[in-house]
Design a protein around this motif. Structure first.
Motif, PDB file in Angstrom:
ATOM      1  N   GLN A 275       0.817  -1.103   0.040  1.00 11.69           N
ATOM      2  CA  GLN A 275      -0.105   0.090  -0.150  1.00 11.69           C
ATOM      3  C   GLN A 275       0.807   1.166   0.073  1.00 11.69           C
ATOM      4  O   GLN A 275       1.771   1.263   0.807  1.00 11.69           O
ATOM      5  N   GLU A 276       0.575   2.187  -0.887  1.00 11.85           N
ATOM      6  CA  GLU A 276       1.304   3.267  -1.139  1.00 11.85           C
ATOM      7  C   GLU A 276       1.024   4.505   0.268  1.00 11.85           C
ATOM      8  O   GLU A 276      -0.103   4.546   0.830  1.00 11.85           O
TER       9      GLU A 276
ATOM     10  N   SER B  42       6.445   7.976  11.172  1.00  9.15           N
ATOM     11  CA  SER B  42       7.644   7.188  11.663  1.00  9.15           C
ATOM     12  C   SER B  42       8.020   5.805  11.120  1.00  9.15           C
ATOM     13  O   SER B  42       9.095   5.377  11.428  1.00  9.15           O
ATOM     14  N   LEU B  43       7.431   5.607   9.776  1.00  9.78           N
ATOM     15  CA  LEU B  43       7.401   4.437   9.050  1.00  9.78           C
ATOM     16  C   LEU B  43       8.034   4.667   7.699  1.00  9.78           C
ATOM     17  O   LEU B  43       8.980   4.316   7.002  1.00  9.78           O
ATOM     18  N   ARG B  44       7.290   5.862   7.147  1.00 12.36           N
ATOM     19  CA  ARG B  44       7.679   6.251   5.640  1.00 12.36           C
ATOM     20  C   ARG B  44       8.950   7.178   5.802  1.00 12.36           C
ATOM     21  O   ARG B  44       9.096   8.047   6.576  1.00 12.36           O
ATOM     22  N   TRP B  45       9.850   6.655   4.902  1.00 13.70           N
ATOM     23  CA  TRP B  45      11.110   7.638   4.967  1.00 13.70           C
ATOM     24  C   TRP B  45      10.567   8.852   4.276  1.00 13.70           C
ATOM     25  O   TRP B  45       9.818   9.000   3.269  1.00 13.70           O
ATOM     26  N   HIS B  46      11.336  10.079   4.953  1.00 14.00           N
ATOM     27  CA  HIS B  46      11.017  11.498   4.586  1.00 14.00           C
ATOM     28  C   HIS B  46      12.191  11.650   3.146  1.00 14.00           C
ATOM     29  O   HIS B  46      12.007  12.104   2.589  1.00 14.00           O
TER      30      HIS B  46
ATOM     31  N   LEU C  83      22.883 -10.258  14.356  1.00 17.76           N
ATOM     32  CA  LEU C  83      23.305  -8.962  13.536  1.00 17.76           C
ATOM     33  C   LEU C  83      22.073  -8.409  13.176  1.00 17.76           C
ATOM     34  O   LEU C  83      22.130  -7.292  12.685  1.00 17.76           O
ATOM     35  N   HIS C  84      20.959  -9.057  12.757  1.00 19.68           N
ATOM     36  CA  HIS C  84      19.766  -8.759  12.121  1.00 19.68           C
ATOM     37  C   HIS C  84      20.112  -8.157  10.777  1.00 19.68           C
ATOM     38  O   HIS C  84      19.642  -7.172  10.535  1.00 19.68           O
ATOM     39  N   ILE C  85      20.556  -9.012   9.796  1.00 20.03           N
ATOM     40  CA  ILE C  85      20.973  -8.728   8.524  1.00 20.03           C
ATOM     41  C   ILE C  85      19.655  -8.680   7.661  1.00 20.03           C
ATOM     42  O   ILE C  85      18.986  -9.812   7.698  1.00 20.03           O
ATOM     43  N   LEU C  86      19.518  -7.809   6.842  1.00 20.87           N
ATOM     44  CA  LEU C  86      18.320  -7.503   5.883  1.00 20.87           C
ATOM     45  C   LEU C  86      18.865  -8.008   4.584  1.00 20.87           C
ATOM     46  O   LEU C  86      20.117  -7.586   4.294  1.00 20.87           O
ATOM     47  N   LYS C  87      17.975  -8.392   3.837  1.00 17.97           N
ATOM     48  CA  LYS C  87      18.522  -8.570   2.211  1.00 17.97           C
ATOM     49  C   LYS C  87      17.192  -7.691   1.498  1.00 17.97           C
ATOM     50  O   LYS C  87      16.392  -8.160   1.482  1.00 17.97           O
TER      51      LYS C  87
ATOM     52  N   GLY D   5      12.449  -5.200  -0.149  1.00 16.40           N
ATOM     53  CA  GLY D   5      12.617  -5.993   0.653  1.00 16.40           C
ATOM     54  C   GLY D   5      11.901  -6.029   2.083  1.00 16.40           C
ATOM     55  O   GLY D   5      11.034  -5.178   2.080  1.00 16.40           O
ATOM     56  N   LEU D   6      12.430  -6.736   3.168  1.00 14.05           N
ATOM     57  CA  LEU D   6      11.777  -6.901   4.338  1.00 14.05           C
ATOM     58  C   LEU D   6      12.562  -5.890   5.324  1.00 14.05           C
ATOM     59  O   LEU D   6      13.801  -6.033   5.291  1.00 14.05           O
ATOM     60  N   ASP D   7      11.859  -5.067   6.139  1.00 13.59           N
ATOM     61  CA  ASP D   7      12.421  -4.498   6.993  1.00 13.59           C
ATOM     62  C   ASP D   7      12.605  -5.187   8.464  1.00 13.59           C
ATOM     63  O   ASP D   7      12.094  -6.522   8.538  1.00 13.59           O
ATOM     64  N   ALA D   8      13.294  -4.525   9.348  1.00 13.96           N
ATOM     65  CA  ALA D   8      13.435  -5.633  10.668  1.00 13.96           C
ATOM     66  C   ALA D   8      12.226  -5.914  11.461  1.00 13.96           C
ATOM     67  O   ALA D   8      12.243  -6.942  12.136  1.00 13.96           O
ATOM     68  N   ASP D   9      11.064  -5.473  11.057  1.00 16.23           N
ATOM     69  CA  ASP D   9       9.707  -5.840  11.629  1.00 16.23           C
ATOM     70  C   ASP D   9       9.025  -7.045  10.801  1.00 16.23           C
ATOM     71  O   ASP D   9       7.978  -6.989  11.013  1.00 16.23           O
ATOM     72  N   GLY D  10       9.718  -7.181   9.881  1.00 12.33           N
ATOM     73  CA  GLY D  10       8.950  -8.109   8.656  1.00 12.33           C
ATOM     74  C   GLY D  10       8.060  -7.373   7.695  1.00 12.33           C
ATOM     75  O   GLY D  10       7.302  -8.200   6.935  1.00 12.33           O
ATOM     76  N   ASN D  11       7.913  -6.084   7.807  1.00 14.65           N
ATOM     77  CA  ASN D  11       7.012  -5.366   6.861  1.00 14.65           C
ATOM     78  C   ASN D  11       7.772  -5.199   5.476  1.00 14.65           C
ATOM     79  O   ASN D  11       9.205  -5.169   5.115  1.00 14.65           O
ATOM     80  N   ASN D  12       6.841  -5.631   4.576  1.00 11.05           N
ATOM     81  CA  ASN D  12       7.437  -5.584   2.971  1.00 11.05           C
ATOM     82  C   ASN D  12       7.628  -4.084   2.451  1.00 11.05           C
ATOM     83  O   ASN D  12       6.419  -3.443   2.363  1.00 11.05           O
TER      84      ASN D  12
END
Length: 494
Positions: free
Chosen positions: A332-333, A341-345, A441-445, A460-467
């Motif tokens: 969702q856009e 606090s989630l969407r990048w500025h 180390l909480h590596i993300l891909k 990709g997925l963030d640290a909380d599992g959001n797509n």
């Protein structure tokens, strides 16, 4: 001419005899006893860890760095804001002074029947100790500026930080980092002035330069809460002590404009049998701490990368400031909102392997000035001393799969993790991804696409599992801070 030389020789001999026979006044003896004890306490390391490193150094460089740095830990540290940045941080000085008063009083009582007329020899060797402490410490202090690693050039994210988000000390350090040529010159000045103290004829010049330069550093750090004011004012104090001996002659020559003839006591410790040993030891110290130590610092800066700022290259030709034109969270856009606090500025790709994004989220502010490290993940200078909700991700690139493996640099690493990480420049994130150490180390891909030179797409997925699906468009900007030097990264050859 022979008569003149003979008369000058007789006059010098008379000066030496009068100096030798001169009896110090009572207050001069008492003052010296206090001074001697006080400066011994200031110079001799009081930290047991210093001696452990001295007898079991990891390398010749560590041995020299330990000697040159001395022990900065005093008797006591005050755990308050004033204890770190203010005048309470000088508490150990006041305590040394109190101990010196008590010890000098005891010394005076015990020496009340002594026939000692003066302390010329003790005064001479105390000055030698002070000279070498300043020289070694200041040369080491100077090399981290001469090879500009103490205050690195600001990152793009820092160049795009609001003024009010900086802690005072970081603002000051960023200003010096921008003026990197000034930083190099300042380092050269400290090295040169420190080197002058190795030789008696140039001590007065070196002490004057050191007192002036270090006073400037000390009061600037007091004004900007830089936390280096104690160490820099320490060298000011030692330099002023060296200058006390020369003040009468300086006053007479420059203020009264009268001719000056001086004689300063030097013990006759040189003999034919020990001259080679003396000059050999002195030459070894000079060569080791000016040339060998300087070479090690050069290696660390240009070859090893053990610095405060990262050095591994980032995505090719991606460095820049980016607008977040699209941000999809779980398909969702999300429209832009300054309170989100989630969407990048906004986002930044640095010239090295750091990706920075800003959200409206409070982060703990690191008030350190950054610690040099080998591994880029552990280099924190780019986000210390600053607020503003910026998050820092270290990444490694798989150009075949068009993937980025990322770690949150803001996270707290355990001692064991830090030890394992700081064994090489990179981490090897791809090999660790999906394994126990990688999970800790909480590596993300994330995958990346580059539809054009000015656009990057991340997924990709963030640290909380959001797509996440993010589109970044580069903002065309110009800087007044030597952008060409900054973007070309001329200091590194990785």
């Amino acid at each position: 001419m022979a008569i003149i030389q003979h008369l000058e020789g007789e006059r010098k001999q008379e000066v030496r005899l009068s100096e030798k026979e001169y009896t110090w006044k009572y207050w001069e003896k008492v003052g010296f006893r206090f001074t001697f004890i006080f400066f011994i306490l200031m110079i001799v390391p009081l930290d047991g860890g210093w001696y452990e490193k001295l007898v079991k150094p990891d390398s010749l460089y560590d041995f020299m760095a330990n000697i040159a740095g001395g022990s900065r830990n005093g008797w006591i540290e005050i755990d308050t804001e004033s204890g770190k940045w203010g005048f309470a941080s000088y508490t150990s000085w006041w305590l040394n002074g109190l101990i010196a008063v008590l010890a000098a009083s005891i010394w005076t009582i015990l020496a009340r029947n002594s026939r000692v007329k003066q302390y010329n020899a003790l005064y001479y060797w105390l000055r030698v100790l002070v000279r070498y402490r300043i020289a070694l410490g200041l040369i080491a202090f100077g090399f981290i500026k001469f090879f500009p690693m103490q205050m690195p050039f600001p990152s793009l994210a820092n160049l795009n930080t609001d003024l009010g988000e900086y802690a005072p000390f970081k603002l000051y350090w960023q200003i010096v980092g921008v003026s990197y040529k000034y930083e190099i010159f300042l380092g050269f000045l400290e090295i040169a002035a420190g080197s002058l103290l190795f030789f008696r004829p140039t001590v007065v010049v070196g002490a004057i330069i050191n007192a002036g330069v270090l006073f400037n550093i000390a009061h600037a750090n007091i004004a900007y809460d830089g936390a280096v004011h104690v160490y820099s004012s320490y060298f000011v104090l030692l330099s002023l002590f060296l200058l006390v001996q020369y003040l009468p002659a300086i006053w007479k020559l420059f203020i009264l404009r009268e001719p000056v003839s001086t004689y300063y006591y030097v013990p006759k410790f040189l003999r034919n049998w020990n001259k080679p040993l003396y000059f050999g030891i002195k030459a070894t110290i000079v060569i080791l701490f000016i040339f060998v130590y300087g070479f090690y610092r050069y290696e660390r800066f240009y070859d090893e990368g053990r610095l405060k700022e990262p050095v591994l290259p980032g995505l090719a030709k991606a460095a820049g400031h980016y607008e977040v034109s699209h941000f999809l969270l779980n398909g969702q856009e999300k429209p832009y909102s300054p309170a989100d606090s989630l969407r990048w500025h906004e986002a930044f790709f640095e010239r090295y392997s750091t990706l920075v994004y800003k959200v409206n989220k409070a982060n703990n502010i690191d008030l350190g000035n950054g610690t040099p490290a080998l591994n880029d993940v552990l280099k924190t200078y780019e986000f210390t001393g600053r607020a503003g909700g910026k998050n820092y991700l270290y990444y490694e690139i798989d150009s075949v799969e068009h993937s980025l493996y990322l770690i949150d640099k803001n996270q707290k690493f355990s001692k064991e993790q830090r030890r394992r990480l700081d064994e090489k420049l990179d981490v090897g994130l791809k090999a660790l991804y999906g394994k126990a150490l990688g999970d800790s180390l909480h590596i993300l891909k994330w995958t990346y696409e580059r539809p054009s030179r000015e656009q990057i797409k991340l997924k990709g997925l963030d640290a909380d599992g959001n797509n996440l699906e993010i589109t970044l468009d580069r903002i065309k900007e110009s800087y007044l801070t030597g952008k060409e030097w900054y973007m070309k990264n001329t200091l590194f050859t990785y």
